[in-house]
Design a protein around this motif. Structure first.
Motif, PDB file in Angstrom:
ATOM      1  N   TYR A 142      13.241  -3.305   5.246  1.00 47.33           N
ATOM      2  CA  TYR A 142      13.061  -2.330   6.324  1.00 47.33           C
ATOM      3  C   TYR A 142      11.952  -1.366   5.943  1.00 47.33           C
ATOM      4  O   TYR A 142      12.023  -0.697   4.902  1.00 47.33           O
ATOM      5  CB  TYR A 142      14.362  -1.569   6.576  1.00 47.33           C
ATOM      6  CG  TYR A 142      14.196  -0.393   7.514  1.00 47.33           C
ATOM      7  CD1 TYR A 142      13.761  -0.594   8.824  1.00 47.33           C
ATOM      8  CD2 TYR A 142      14.468   0.906   7.090  1.00 47.33           C
ATOM      9  CE1 TYR A 142      13.599   0.480   9.691  1.00 47.33           C
ATOM     10  CE2 TYR A 142      14.316   1.983   7.957  1.00 47.33           C
ATOM     11  CZ  TYR A 142      13.871   1.760   9.254  1.00 47.33           C
ATOM     12  OH  TYR A 142      13.706   2.829  10.106  1.00 47.33           O
ATOM     13  N   PHE A 143      10.916  -1.307   6.790  1.00 44.61           N
ATOM     14  CA  PHE A 143       9.776  -0.424   6.580  1.00 44.61           C
ATOM     15  C   PHE A 143       9.790   0.660   7.660  1.00 44.61           C
ATOM     16  O   PHE A 143       9.344   0.425   8.800  1.00 44.61           O
ATOM     17  CB  PHE A 143       8.459  -1.206   6.649  1.00 44.61           C
ATOM     18  CG  PHE A 143       8.184  -2.070   5.454  1.00 44.61           C
ATOM     19  CD1 PHE A 143       7.401  -1.596   4.410  1.00 44.61           C
ATOM     20  CD2 PHE A 143       8.702  -3.353   5.370  1.00 44.61           C
ATOM     21  CE1 PHE A 143       7.144  -2.390   3.296  1.00 44.61           C
ATOM     22  CE2 PHE A 143       8.441  -4.154   4.267  1.00 44.61           C
ATOM     23  CZ  PHE A 143       7.664  -3.671   3.224  1.00 44.61           C
ATOM     24  N   PRO A 144      10.288   1.857   7.351  1.00 45.01           N
ATOM     25  CA  PRO A 144      10.408   2.881   8.392  1.00 45.01           C
ATOM     26  C   PRO A 144       9.086   3.327   8.983  1.00 45.01           C
ATOM     27  O   PRO A 144       9.029   3.694  10.164  1.00 45.01           O
ATOM     28  CB  PRO A 144      11.124   4.039   7.673  1.00 45.01           C
ATOM     29  CG  PRO A 144      10.986   3.768   6.219  1.00 45.01           C
ATOM     30  CD  PRO A 144      10.878   2.290   6.073  1.00 45.01           C
ATOM     31  N   ALA A 145       7.997   3.299   8.218  1.00 49.54           N
ATOM     32  CA  ALA A 145       6.719   3.786   8.735  1.00 49.54           C
ATOM     33  C   ALA A 145       6.199   2.940   9.886  1.00 49.54           C
ATOM     34  O   ALA A 145       5.426   3.423  10.728  1.00 49.54           O
ATOM     35  CB  ALA A 145       5.680   3.850   7.625  1.00 49.54           C
ATOM     36  N   VAL A 146       6.620   1.670   9.942  1.00 50.88           N
ATOM     37  CA  VAL A 146       6.238   0.811  11.071  1.00 50.88           C
ATOM     38  C   VAL A 146       7.475   0.398  11.876  1.00 50.88           C
ATOM     39  O   VAL A 146       7.413  -0.502  12.714  1.00 50.88           O
ATOM     40  CB  VAL A 146       5.449  -0.433  10.608  1.00 50.88           C
ATOM     41  CG1 VAL A 146       4.057  -0.041  10.166  1.00 50.88           C
ATOM     42  CG2 VAL A 146       6.166  -1.180   9.475  1.00 50.88           C
ATOM     43  N   THR A 147       8.606   1.071  11.620  1.00 49.01           N
ATOM     44  CA  THR A 147       9.870   0.870  12.343  1.00 49.01           C
ATOM     45  C   THR A 147      10.247  -0.602  12.403  1.00 49.01           C
ATOM     46  O   THR A 147      10.632  -1.121  13.455  1.00 49.01           O
ATOM     47  CB  THR A 147       9.796   1.449  13.771  1.00 49.01           C
ATOM     48  OG1 THR A 147       8.947   2.579  13.785  1.00 49.01           O
ATOM     49  CG2 THR A 147      11.167   1.864  14.261  1.00 49.01           C
ATOM     50  N   GLY A 151       0.838  -1.194   0.000  1.00 45.62           N
ATOM     51  CA  GLY A 151       0.000   0.000   0.000  1.00 45.62           C
ATOM     52  C   GLY A 151       0.871   1.240   0.000  1.00 45.62           C
ATOM     53  O   GLY A 151       1.717   1.420  -0.884  1.00 45.62           O
ATOM     54  N   ASP A 152       0.719   2.083   1.024  1.00 43.98           N
ATOM     55  CA  ASP A 152       1.526   3.292   1.139  1.00 43.98           C
ATOM     56  C   ASP A 152       2.800   3.082   1.950  1.00 43.98           C
ATOM     57  O   ASP A 152       3.587   4.020   2.109  1.00 43.98           O
ATOM     58  CB  ASP A 152       0.704   4.408   1.797  1.00 43.98           C
ATOM     59  CG  ASP A 152      -0.486   4.826   0.950  1.00 43.98           C
ATOM     60  OD1 ASP A 152      -0.408   4.687  -0.286  1.00 43.98           O
ATOM     61  OD2 ASP A 152      -1.493   5.286   1.518  1.00 43.98           O
ATOM     62  N   LEU A 153       2.990   1.880   2.475  1.00 43.70           N
ATOM     63  CA  LEU A 153       4.191   1.589   3.251  1.00 43.70           C
ATOM     64  C   LEU A 153       5.333   1.245   2.300  1.00 43.70           C
ATOM     65  O   LEU A 153       5.210   0.345   1.470  1.00 43.70           O
ATOM     66  CB  LEU A 153       3.943   0.419   4.209  1.00 43.70           C
ATOM     67  CG  LEU A 153       2.784   0.556   5.192  1.00 43.70           C
ATOM     68  CD1 LEU A 153       2.669  -0.703   6.038  1.00 43.70           C
ATOM     69  CD2 LEU A 153       2.951   1.779   6.077  1.00 43.70           C
ATOM     70  N   LYS A 154       6.428   1.963   2.440  1.00 44.45           N
ATOM     71  CA  LYS A 154       7.578   1.775   1.561  1.00 44.45           C
ATOM     72  C   LYS A 154       8.654   0.978   2.283  1.00 44.45           C
ATOM     73  O   LYS A 154       9.057   1.324   3.393  1.00 44.45           O
ATOM     74  CB  LYS A 154       8.131   3.134   1.140  1.00 44.45           C
ATOM     75  CG  LYS A 154       7.137   3.966   0.351  1.00 44.45           C
ATOM     76  CD  LYS A 154       7.683   5.347   0.040  1.00 44.45           C
ATOM     77  CE  LYS A 154       6.672   6.191  -0.728  1.00 44.45           C
ATOM     78  NZ  LYS A 154       7.162   7.560  -0.988  1.00 44.45           N
TER      79      LYS A 154
END
Length: 256
Positions: A123-128, A103-106
């Motif tokens: 590594y997905f920074p938006a969910v750390t 989705g919008d998670l990079k």
């Protein structure tokens, strides 16, 4: 509202698979489904669809649920470009420098050879969140089935510059055994001693030790600390290179 969330799903005997959900788009991915049943149960409990299956490497305990999940949900399959010949029916492949979208998670892709030659991590920074597969474990690292100690050390070093609060979601519940081994390498590390007590408490209640935090791993995981002078001294290897020290630690763990 948070950008997304991660759901931890135990499967097989000691594996973990993970759902990654983007709250804005409602797109959901599963990472390394060793079997389909627990994933389907977790999706149905939340009334979620499955859009994407992501694999870090080709071992069956990480891809065993692929076919059933893809057939049931029509999900796309994404995995390492270097393992195209060993993971059937991938719709998309990726390698270091690529970006994957849930989705919008990079997600940032790392090439992390060692456990297998084509292993990748995300590594997905938006969910750390770092999904390390069988490269980095809580208090450990994967066996070197296909790569070299130098490759694995270089791979693990790629993670050390991520934010300290990064949550590490690895492939297995090996933490208690890893903790016992880590104490043989650094018996006087007070942070490690305290962590081992916490781990024993969690496992006594049959609770997962995953995720772990990167800053805690950097303070306690011997495989991330092979360039620490104190560890080299404990092993009688003062003055040796980090790769030489890492090689010795891995050899000792293989026979622990």
């Amino acid at each position: 509202m948070a950008a997304g969330e991660v759901i931890v799903i135990p499967c097989l005997s000691d594996n973990y698979t993970y759902l990654v959900r983007c709250h804005y788009s409602e797109v959901t991915a599963v990472i390394d489904p060793g079997e389909a049943g627990p994933v389907i149960a977790a999706l149905e409990e939340r009334d979620w669809n499955l859009d994407l299956v992501i694999n870090t490497h080709h071992h069956h305990d990480h891809i065993g649920g692929n076919a059933e999940l893809i057939e049931k949900y029509g999900a796309k399959l994404l995995g390492p470009a270097a393992e195209t010949a060993r993971i059937p029916n991938m719709d998309e492949t990726c390698a270091e420098g690529d970006q994957v979208l849930v989705g919008d998670l990079k997600g940032r892709v790392f090439d992390v050879p060692g456990h297998t030659t084509g292993h990748i991590a995300f590594y997905f920074p938006a969910v750390t969140a770092l999904f390390s597969g069988d490269s980095l474990f809580a208090l450990g690292c994967g066996r070197l089935f296909e790569g070299t100690p130098a490759q694995m050390w270089e791979s693990l070093c790629k993670f050390r510059d991520l934010p300290a609060s990064t949550q590490i979601y690895c492939g297995h519940e090996y933490t208690q055994s890893n903790a016992r081994f880590a104490k043989t390498i650094e018996p006087d590390n007070p942070i490690l001693i305290a962590r081992c007590q916490d781990i024993d408490g969690l496992r006594a209640r049959n609770l997962p030790t995953i995720p772990s935090r990167l800053d805690v791993e950097l303070a306690t995981n011997p495989f991330l600390r092979a360039d620490e002078a104190g560890i080299a001294a404990n092993l009688g290897m003062s003055g040796k290179s980090p790769v030489e020290v890492f090689t010795e630690i891995r050899k000792r763990k293989d026979h622990f």
